[in-house]
Design a protein around this motif. Structure first.
Motif, PDB file in Angstrom:
ATOM      1  N   SER A   1      -0.097 -63.289  -9.442  1.00  0.00           N
ATOM      2  CA  SER A   1       0.590 -62.494 -10.458  1.00  0.00           C
ATOM      3  C   SER A   1       1.464 -63.430 -11.286  1.00  0.00           C
ATOM      4  O   SER A   1       1.700 -64.588 -10.924  1.00  0.00           O
ATOM      5  CB  SER A   1       1.456 -61.419  -9.812  1.00  0.00           C
ATOM      6  N   GLN A   2       1.963 -62.924 -12.398  1.00  0.00           N
ATOM      7  CA  GLN A   2       2.785 -63.773 -13.266  1.00  0.00           C
ATOM      8  C   GLN A   2       4.064 -64.227 -12.577  1.00  0.00           C
ATOM      9  O   GLN A   2       4.463 -65.393 -12.701  1.00  0.00           O
ATOM     10  CB  GLN A   2       3.118 -63.014 -14.551  1.00  0.00           C
ATOM     11  N   SER A   3       4.724 -63.326 -11.883  1.00  0.00           N
ATOM     12  CA  SER A   3       5.984 -63.702 -11.240  1.00  0.00           C
ATOM     13  C   SER A   3       5.741 -64.702 -10.112  1.00  0.00           C
ATOM     14  O   SER A   3       6.507 -65.664  -9.941  1.00  0.00           O
ATOM     15  CB  SER A   3       6.710 -62.460 -10.701  1.00  0.00           C
ATOM     16  N   GLN A   4       4.687 -64.501  -9.334  1.00  0.00           N
ATOM     17  CA  GLN A   4       4.363 -65.443  -8.268  1.00  0.00           C
ATOM     18  C   GLN A   4       4.012 -66.812  -8.831  1.00  0.00           C
ATOM     19  O   GLN A   4       4.450 -67.845  -8.316  1.00  0.00           O
ATOM     20  CB  GLN A   4       3.201 -64.900  -7.432  1.00  0.00           C
ATOM     21  N   PHE A   5       3.214 -66.808  -9.906  1.00  0.00           N
ATOM     22  CA  PHE A   5       2.824 -68.073 -10.517  1.00  0.00           C
ATOM     23  C   PHE A   5       4.025 -68.816 -11.102  1.00  0.00           C
ATOM     24  O   PHE A   5       4.179 -70.032 -10.895  1.00  0.00           O
ATOM     25  CB  PHE A   5       1.785 -67.844 -11.618  1.00  0.00           C
ATOM     26  N   ALA A   6       4.865 -68.113 -11.847  1.00  0.00           N
ATOM     27  CA  ALA A   6       6.016 -68.764 -12.481  1.00  0.00           C
ATOM     28  C   ALA A   6       6.931 -69.402 -11.449  1.00  0.00           C
ATOM     29  O   ALA A   6       7.436 -70.520 -11.639  1.00  0.00           O
ATOM     30  CB  ALA A   6       6.786 -67.757 -13.330  1.00  0.00           C
ATOM     31  N   ARG A   7       7.156 -68.699 -10.345  1.00  0.00           N
ATOM     32  CA  ARG A   7       8.013 -69.223  -9.283  1.00  0.00           C
ATOM     33  C   ARG A   7       7.388 -70.456  -8.620  1.00  0.00           C
ATOM     34  O   ARG A   7       8.058 -71.464  -8.377  1.00  0.00           O
ATOM     35  CB  ARG A   7       8.261 -68.121  -8.259  1.00  0.00           C
ATOM     36  N   ALA A   8       6.076 -70.394  -8.346  1.00  0.00           N
ATOM     37  CA  ALA A   8       5.392 -71.515  -7.694  1.00  0.00           C
ATOM     38  C   ALA A   8       5.280 -72.714  -8.634  1.00  0.00           C
ATOM     39  O   ALA A   8       5.432 -73.863  -8.206  1.00  0.00           O
ATOM     40  CB  ALA A   8       4.009 -71.071  -7.231  1.00  0.00           C
ATOM     41  N   PHE A   9       5.029 -72.462  -9.918  1.00  0.00           N
ATOM     42  CA  PHE A   9       4.918 -73.557 -10.884  1.00  0.00           C
ATOM     43  C   PHE A   9       6.238 -74.309 -11.003  1.00  0.00           C
ATOM     44  O   PHE A   9       6.276 -75.549 -11.032  1.00  0.00           O
ATOM     45  CB  PHE A   9       4.494 -73.008 -12.246  1.00  0.00           C
ATOM     46  N   LYS A  10       7.344 -73.575 -11.076  1.00  0.00           N
ATOM     47  CA  LYS A  10       8.647 -74.223 -11.171  1.00  0.00           C
ATOM     48  C   LYS A  10       8.961 -75.030  -9.912  1.00  0.00           C
ATOM     49  O   LYS A  10       9.530 -76.122  -9.986  1.00  0.00           O
ATOM     50  CB  LYS A  10       9.743 -73.194 -11.421  1.00  0.00           C
ATOM     51  N   ALA A  11       8.561 -74.502  -8.747  1.00  0.00           N
ATOM     52  CA  ALA A  11       8.784 -75.236  -7.500  1.00  0.00           C
ATOM     53  C   ALA A  11       7.984 -76.539  -7.490  1.00  0.00           C
ATOM     54  O   ALA A  11       8.435 -77.548  -6.930  1.00  0.00           O
ATOM     55  CB  ALA A  11       8.395 -74.367  -6.306  1.00  0.00           C
ATOM     56  N   SER A  12       6.817 -76.556  -8.129  1.00  0.00           N
ATOM     57  CA  SER A  12       5.960 -77.742  -8.133  1.00  0.00           C
ATOM     58  C   SER A  12       6.356 -78.761  -9.198  1.00  0.00           C
ATOM     59  O   SER A  12       6.221 -79.967  -8.985  1.00  0.00           O
ATOM     60  CB  SER A  12       4.495 -77.336  -8.353  1.00  0.00           C
ATOM     61  N   THR A  13       6.828 -78.292 -10.356  1.00  0.00           N
ATOM     62  CA  THR A  13       7.074 -79.198 -11.483  1.00  0.00           C
ATOM     63  C   THR A  13       8.549 -79.352 -11.839  1.00  0.00           C
ATOM     64  O   THR A  13       8.907 -80.280 -12.570  1.00  0.00           O
ATOM     65  CB  THR A  13       6.335 -78.691 -12.739  1.00  0.00           C
ATOM     66  N   GLY A  14       9.382 -78.446 -11.356  1.00  0.00           N
ATOM     67  CA  GLY A  14      10.801 -78.483 -11.696  1.00  0.00           C
ATOM     68  C   GLY A  14      11.138 -77.744 -12.971  1.00  0.00           C
ATOM     69  O   GLY A  14      12.309 -77.650 -13.348  1.00  0.00           O
ATOM     70  N   LEU A  15      10.108 -77.202 -13.658  1.00  0.00           N
ATOM     71  CA  LEU A  15      10.325 -76.489 -14.918  1.00  0.00           C
ATOM     72  C   LEU A  15       9.559 -75.174 -14.923  1.00  0.00           C
ATOM     73  O   LEU A  15       8.466 -75.088 -14.346  1.00  0.00           O
ATOM     74  CB  LEU A  15       9.848 -77.335 -16.111  1.00  0.00           C
ATOM     75  N   PRO A  16      10.086 -74.143 -15.581  1.00  0.00           N
ATOM     76  CA  PRO A  16       9.294 -72.934 -15.811  1.00  0.00           C
ATOM     77  C   PRO A  16       8.080 -73.278 -16.679  1.00  0.00           C
ATOM     78  O   PRO A  16       8.105 -74.254 -17.441  1.00  0.00           O
ATOM     79  CB  PRO A  16      10.258 -72.003 -16.553  1.00  0.00           C
ATOM     80  N   PRO A  17       7.003 -72.495 -16.584  1.00  0.00           N
ATOM     81  CA  PRO A  17       5.783 -72.808 -17.352  1.00  0.00           C
ATOM     82  C   PRO A  17       6.032 -72.971 -18.851  1.00  0.00           C
ATOM     83  O   PRO A  17       5.498 -73.907 -19.462  1.00  0.00           O
ATOM     84  CB  PRO A  17       4.878 -71.603 -17.072  1.00  0.00           C
TER      85      PRO A  17
END
Length: 342
Positions: free
Chosen positions: A267-283
């Motif tokens: 989902s969008q919320s799950q993806f946004a949270r995981a992406f920030k954890a991986s890259t340090g930035l929101p998508p």
């Protein structure tokens, strides 16, 4: 007629409507409970990009209103300004779709949502920043007394669209009943940014709008339990690689948050949270920063004009590129190029 329904279809993002004085005179309608409402249906049918009309139900005492609208995640966002006549003022906040409204400004008094227009809502605060959640076709009254103007973003959506946005983060129990006078800084901040985006003269950005509407929906309807935070540790290696490759090859395109989330089955919320954890930035910030980085490389290593660089990086025009570049770097592209080359 039993209920006054003012329905607008608009193609343009901005619209100003003025009500006749006969419809705002307290002598014409004293109490909603008595159904003594002046009978007025505004004859506006204007072509628009989105199918759903703006339903402004049972207005009393409102002199005029204006609004600008945009749509992300199948959520229509309207930035609404009311200008009121003296005395008691009300209208029904409900519509055919679920509604969330957040009061950002009130001049001359205070306003509040009410279950019964003649019965005040218990409250301990009278400042702005409060939100109301109105399930579809559930009468909730926006009420004020001797107020001159109010300003509030309103979001209209179908609850059935929320699983795509929130996935397992969605708490369905929060969508079952009306919610009045909610003060939440996350909701208020998202509402302010959405209002700015509705008013902006710049072309709309799909990822930014979807990120804001997702964040607001998560604040209102998210479960916020530990069992729903599995993606806090970040994306799997294959997920991150797939998303970054897609972003790098589509930097100049108007990519949506939903598009990225579907690439990796989240989902969008799950993806946004995981992406920030991986890259340090929101998508959105990662995508915008890398757009600017590529533009900077072009500024240093090519003789392309600013307008050419703007178009090759997905900006609407040179002005749009310059404003975004200056917001991120603190200087214009021309100044940045001159300093780096020297």
């Amino acid at each position: 007629m039993g209920e006054l329904l003012f329905s607008i279809n608009q193609r343009c993002r901005g619209l100003l409507v003025t009500f006749p004085q006969s419809c705002s005179n307290p002598a014409d309608s004293a109490r909603i409970g008595d159904r003594e409402i002046c009978e007025f249906v505004a004859p506006f049918v204007i072509a628009m990009n989105t199918p759903e009309p703006f339903e402004f139900r049972s207005p009393h005492g409102i002199k005029s209103f204006e609004h600008q609208s945009r749509c992300w995640n199948s959520i229509t966002v309207r930035h609404v300004l009311h200008h009121s006549n003296p005395g008691r003022v009300w209208h029904d906040l409900s519509s055919e779709r679920t509604t969330v409204a957040i009061v950002l400004e009130q001049i001359g008094g205070y306003c509040e949502p009410r279950l019964n227009v003649n019965r005040p809502t218990p409250r301990s605060r009278y400042d702005v920043g409060h939100a109301v959640f109105v399930p579809a076709n559930t009468p909730i009254w926006g009420y004020s007394d001797n107020i001159r103007m109010t300003r509030d973003p309103r979001l209209h959506f179908d609850v059935g669209a929320l699983p795509k946005v929130l996935g397992d983060d969605l708490d369905y129990t929060r969508t079952a009943s009306p919610l009045l006078m909610l003060y939440d800084e996350r909701v208020t901040r998202c509402a302010e940014l959405l209002a700015d985006e509705c008013n902006s003269s710049l072309p709309e950005n799909r990822m930014y709008g979807e990120s804001l509407t997702m964040a607001l929906m998560a604040a209102l309807f998210g479960a916020h339990t530990q069992s729903n935070r599995a993606n806090d540790s970040g994306l799997a290696r294959w997920q991150l690689r797939r998303v970054l490759e897609f972003l790098e090859s589509h930097l100049e395109h108007d990519i949506g948050l939903d598009e990225l989330a579907r690439l990796v089955g989240l989902s969008q919320s799950q993806f946004a949270r995981a992406f920030k954890a991986s890259t340090g930035l929101p998508p959105y910030k990662w995508w915008l920063n890398n757009r600017i980085k590529r533009a900077q490389a072009m500024l240093l290593n090519s003789n392309d004009s600013l307008s050419e660089i703007a178009m090759r990086n997905g900006f609407a025009d040179q002005s749009h590129f310059t404003k975004t570049f200056r917001r991120l770097t603190g200087m214009t592209p021309a100044t940045w190029k001159r300093i780096r080359r020297n």
